[in-house]
Design a protein around this motif. Structure first.
Motif, short mmCIF file in Angstrom:
data_model
loop_
_atom_site.label_atom_id
_atom_site.label_comp_id
_atom_site.label_asym_id
_atom_site.label_seq_id
_atom_site.Cartn_x
_atom_site.Cartn_y
_atom_site.Cartn_z
N HIS A 1 0.83 -1.20 0.00
CA HIS A 1 0.00 0.00 0.00
C HIS A 1 0.87 1.26 0.00
CE1 HIS A 1 -2.85 3.03 1.55
NE2 HIS A 1 -3.72 2.33 0.85
N ALA A 2 1.91 1.25 0.83
CA ALA A 2 2.79 2.42 0.90
C ALA A 2 3.55 2.61 -0.42
CB ALA A 2 3.76 2.27 2.07
N PHE A 3 3.98 1.50 -1.02
CA PHE A 3 4.69 1.61 -2.30
C PHE A 3 3.74 2.12 -3.39
CE2 PHE A 3 6.38 -0.71 -6.19
CZ PHE A 3 7.34 0.25 -6.47
N ALA A 4 2.51 1.62 -3.38
CA ALA A 4 1.53 2.09 -4.36
C ALA A 4 1.25 3.58 -4.14
CB ALA A 4 0.24 1.27 -4.25
N GLY A 5 1.22 4.01 -2.88
CA GLY A 5 1.04 5.43 -2.58
C GLY A 5 2.21 6.25 -3.11
N PHE A 6 3.40 5.69 -2.98
CA PHE A 6 4.61 6.35 -3.51
C PHE A 6 4.52 6.48 -5.03
CE2 PHE A 6 8.71 5.31 -5.56
CZ PHE A 6 9.48 6.42 -5.21
N LEU A 7 4.05 5.41 -5.68
CA LEU A 7 3.90 5.44 -7.15
C LEU A 7 2.81 6.44 -7.55
CD1 LEU A 7 4.11 1.66 -8.10
CD2 LEU A 7 5.82 3.41 -8.60
N GLN A 8 1.74 6.45 -6.75
CA GLN A 8 0.62 7.37 -7.00
C GLN A 8 1.14 8.80 -7.11
OE1 GLN A 8 -2.59 6.54 -7.88
NE2 GLN A 8 -3.43 6.07 -5.88
N ALA A 9 2.10 9.11 -6.24
CA ALA A 9 2.63 10.48 -6.21
C ALA A 9 3.67 10.72 -7.30
CB ALA A 9 3.24 10.75 -4.83
N THR A 10 4.36 9.66 -7.72
CA THR A 10 5.49 9.88 -8.61
C THR A 10 5.26 9.37 -10.03
OG1 THR A 10 6.47 7.80 -7.84
CG2 THR A 10 7.21 9.83 -6.75
N GLN A 11 4.40 8.34 -10.17
CA GLN A 11 4.24 7.71 -11.49
C GLN A 11 2.84 7.10 -11.57
OE1 GLN A 11 7.68 5.27 -11.96
NE2 GLN A 11 7.20 4.67 -14.05
N PRO A 12 1.79 7.93 -11.47
CA PRO A 12 0.43 7.40 -11.28
C PRO A 12 -0.04 6.44 -12.37
CG PRO A 12 0.40 9.80 -11.70
CD PRO A 12 1.82 9.41 -11.52
N GLY A 13 0.42 6.62 -13.60
CA GLY A 13 -0.03 5.74 -14.68
C GLY A 13 0.39 4.30 -14.50
N ALA A 14 1.36 4.07 -13.61
CA ALA A 14 1.87 2.70 -13.45
C ALA A 14 0.95 1.83 -12.62
CB ALA A 14 3.25 2.75 -12.79
N ILE A 15 0.10 2.45 -11.82
CA ILE A 15 -0.70 1.64 -10.89
C ILE A 15 -1.91 1.02 -11.57
CG2 ILE A 15 -2.05 1.70 -8.75
CD1 ILE A 15 -0.27 3.92 -7.82
N CYS A 16 -2.10 -0.25 -11.32
CA CYS A 16 -3.27 -0.96 -11.80
C CYS A 16 -4.45 -0.60 -10.87
CB CYS A 16 -2.99 -2.46 -11.78
SG CYS A 16 -4.46 -3.47 -11.92
N ASP A 17 -5.51 -0.05 -11.43
CA ASP A 17 -6.64 0.42 -10.60
C ASP A 17 -7.24 -0.70 -9.75
OD1 ASP A 17 -6.37 2.95 -11.55
OD2 ASP A 17 -7.85 2.73 -13.16
N ARG A 18 -7.36 -1.87 -10.36
CA ARG A 18 -7.95 -2.98 -9.61
C ARG A 18 -7.11 -3.31 -8.37
NH1 ARG A 18 -8.00 -7.92 -13.10
NH2 ARG A 18 -6.31 -6.79 -14.06
N GLU A 19 -5.78 -3.29 -8.56
CA GLU A 19 -4.90 -3.62 -7.43
C GLU A 19 -4.96 -2.53 -6.37
OE1 GLU A 19 -1.79 -6.47 -9.87
OE2 GLU A 19 -1.16 -4.44 -9.37
N TRP A 20 -5.06 -1.29 -6.81
CA TRP A 20 -5.16 -0.18 -5.83
C TRP A 20 -6.47 -0.31 -5.04
CZ3 TRP A 20 -2.51 3.12 -3.17
CH2 TRP A 20 -3.16 4.18 -2.55
N ASN A 21 -7.56 -0.61 -5.73
CA ASN A 21 -8.85 -0.78 -5.04
C ASN A 21 -8.76 -1.90 -4.00
OD1 ASN A 21 -9.94 1.15 -6.71
ND2 ASN A 21 -10.84 -0.32 -8.15
N ARG A 22 -8.11 -2.97 -4.40
CA ARG A 22 -8.00 -4.12 -3.51
C ARG A 22 -7.17 -3.76 -2.27
NH1 ARG A 22 -5.06 -8.52 -6.48
NH2 ARG A 22 -6.66 -8.11 -8.00
#
Ligand SMILES: [Fe+2]
Lengths: 183, 265
Positions: free
Chosen positions: A110-131
């Motif tokens: 979750h923290a890594f995804a948050g880090f990506l959200q701030a730095t490289q948002p296109g990389a995150i898979c929405d389904r995985e973020w929701n989960r």
């Protein structure tokens, strides 16, 4: 980096160094000062002063790679999108951040995804973020509409209904179900 | 000497066929803890087919202070279900009083550490009612202490009254990364303590040798294992593959290599 009241032993000091990249940098720059500031027991100081910075960094990296292996179980698609960038991005994040137990794998992802959200948002898979959000908030039920790029044809998007249901009382792996309905 | 491999979920279907040359299995205790996803009754089924050994990753014998009660309880429950010939853990720490590190880290070769690891090893063995073996790990740092690493292991095994699980690959990797002769190292160990071997191909990352547990066994490792087996009463050798699992045919070739270590042609 205040000195603790009671002296700490080698294992505690070594553990702090393995968890904290900034502390390793400080040790490499000025070992005596860091050992003094950590308040390490007299008999354990030579072993810490003897550490070779490059070797210590590699030992720490082994732990980071194990963490990435655990994080991969939560965000495989995100890491697949990052491809060769996955390790450098994770290393950059993880060297400065150590998750606290319990459910440290989930917290880490979750923290890594948050880090990506701030730095490289296109990389995150929405389904995985929701989960991840679902697990973190310990919800019982969540429904999301997710738009996903089609893999069969360029420029093609498809909708997906993501239904998350928690069946057990325990948060994290093994206690949740994940159902996808592709429309 | 029995030959076998580490039980992994990915190999379950192949292992269930009782392949030729696989006489024993090493179970990783943590893979059978509640919530880890192992099917119920799996351990009992495996115990009916093979000699089992239970191997721990997370008891953190090298952490000063008491063992984690919850971890020890879970480990003991797996041992009870598997009824292994023996159990094993690493000469390492995976947590400190301040938190979990997630993987194995080296301990300094000091008399204080001999006492800490030995007391913990004895406690685990007594709790489980099984003999325990202690395993050498790969370490990228070399920690100085009052004792040479081999004297440390000899004193540790004497004080814990236990055997040694000598990981041939870890020894080889450390010898390459830290520049020492692995055979001379083995000659300094008390041979009667060496009860079991681990082996898997090493990996390389630039100048470093690493234990990715993802490669076929290289010839240098077979030679080193053969030298160890020729001077110690080794009872079992385990292929410790964790990643990039090959086809069954290739695994059978790997197992056949192990069999040839004790029966050279
Ligand atoms: Fe091993």
């Amino acid at each position: 980096m205040p000195a603790s009241a009671a002296p700490i032993d080698f294992t505690t000091a070594f553990g702090r160094l393995l968890r904290d990249g900034a502390l390793r940098d400080a040790l490499a720059a000025n070992p005596r000062r860091v050992v003094e500031q950590l308040g390490v027991r007299e008999q354990d100081r030579p072993a810490l002063l003897h550490l070779v910075p490059a070797d210590l960094e590699y030992q720490a990296e082994i732990l980071l790679r194990k963490r990435l292996g655990v994080v991969r179980e939560f965000i495989p698609e995100t890491l697949r999108r990052l491809a060769g960038d996955a390790w450098p991005r994770f290393h950059h994040y993880a060297r400065r951040h150590w998750p606290d137990a319990p459910h440290s794998g989930l917290r880490d992802a979750h923290a890594f995804a948050g880090f990506l959200q701030a730095t490289q948002p296109g990389a995150i898979c929405d389904r995985e973020w929701n989960r991840l959000e679902f697990f973190r908030k310990q919800q019982r039920l969540a429904v999301h509409w997710v738009r996903r790029r089609g893999e069969d044809r360029a420029g093609w998007w498809r909708g997906e209904l993501q239904l998350l249901v928690r069946t057990g009382r325990q948060a994290g792996r093994g206690a949740e179900w994940l159902l996808h309905f592709q429309l | 000497m029995m030959t076998g491999l580490g039980y992994r979920r990915e190999l379950a279907a192949w292992i269930a066929t009782q392949p030729r040359g696989v006489e024993c299995l090493e179970i990783t205790a943590e893979h059978f803890y509640p919530g880890a996803g192992a099917p119920p009754g799996q351990l009992a089924r495996l115990a009916g087919q093979y000699h089992l050994f239970v191997h721990g990753l997370g008891l953190s014998l090298g952490t000063p202070g008491p063992l984690d009660r919850h971890q020890l309880d879970q480990f003991a429950r797996v041992v009870q279900a598997a009824n292994p010939d023996w159990i094993s853990e690493h000469v390492a720490f995976t947590r400190t009083a301040e938190g979990d590190l997630g993987y194995l880290n080296p301990v300094p070769p000091t008399r204080e550490m001999v006492r800490i690891v030995a007391e913990h090893a004895r406690e685990v063995a007594e709790r489980c009612g099984k003999p325990i073996l202690l395993e050498n790990i790969t370490s990228h740092v070399r920690l100085p202490g009052e004792l040479a690493e081999t004297d440390f292991l000899n004193e540790l095994c004497a004080r814990a009254d236990c055997g040694l699980l000598l990981d041939v690959t870890n020894l080889f990797i450390n010898s390459r990364n830290h520049g020492f002769d692995p055979l001379a190292w083995v000659r300094e160990l008390e041979p009667r303590r060496i009860t079991q071997l681990h082996i898997v191909g090493y990996s390389r990352a630039g100048q470093r040798y690493t234990d990715g547990h993802a490669e076929p066994i290289q010839e240098e490792l077979i030679e080193l294992a053969r030298a160890i087996v020729s001077r110690a009463p080794v009872q079992a050798i385990i292929l410790e593959r964790d990643e990039d699992f090959p086809e069954p045919r290739e695994l059978e070739v790997e197992i056949a290599k192990l069999a040839r270590i004790s029966r050279p042609d």
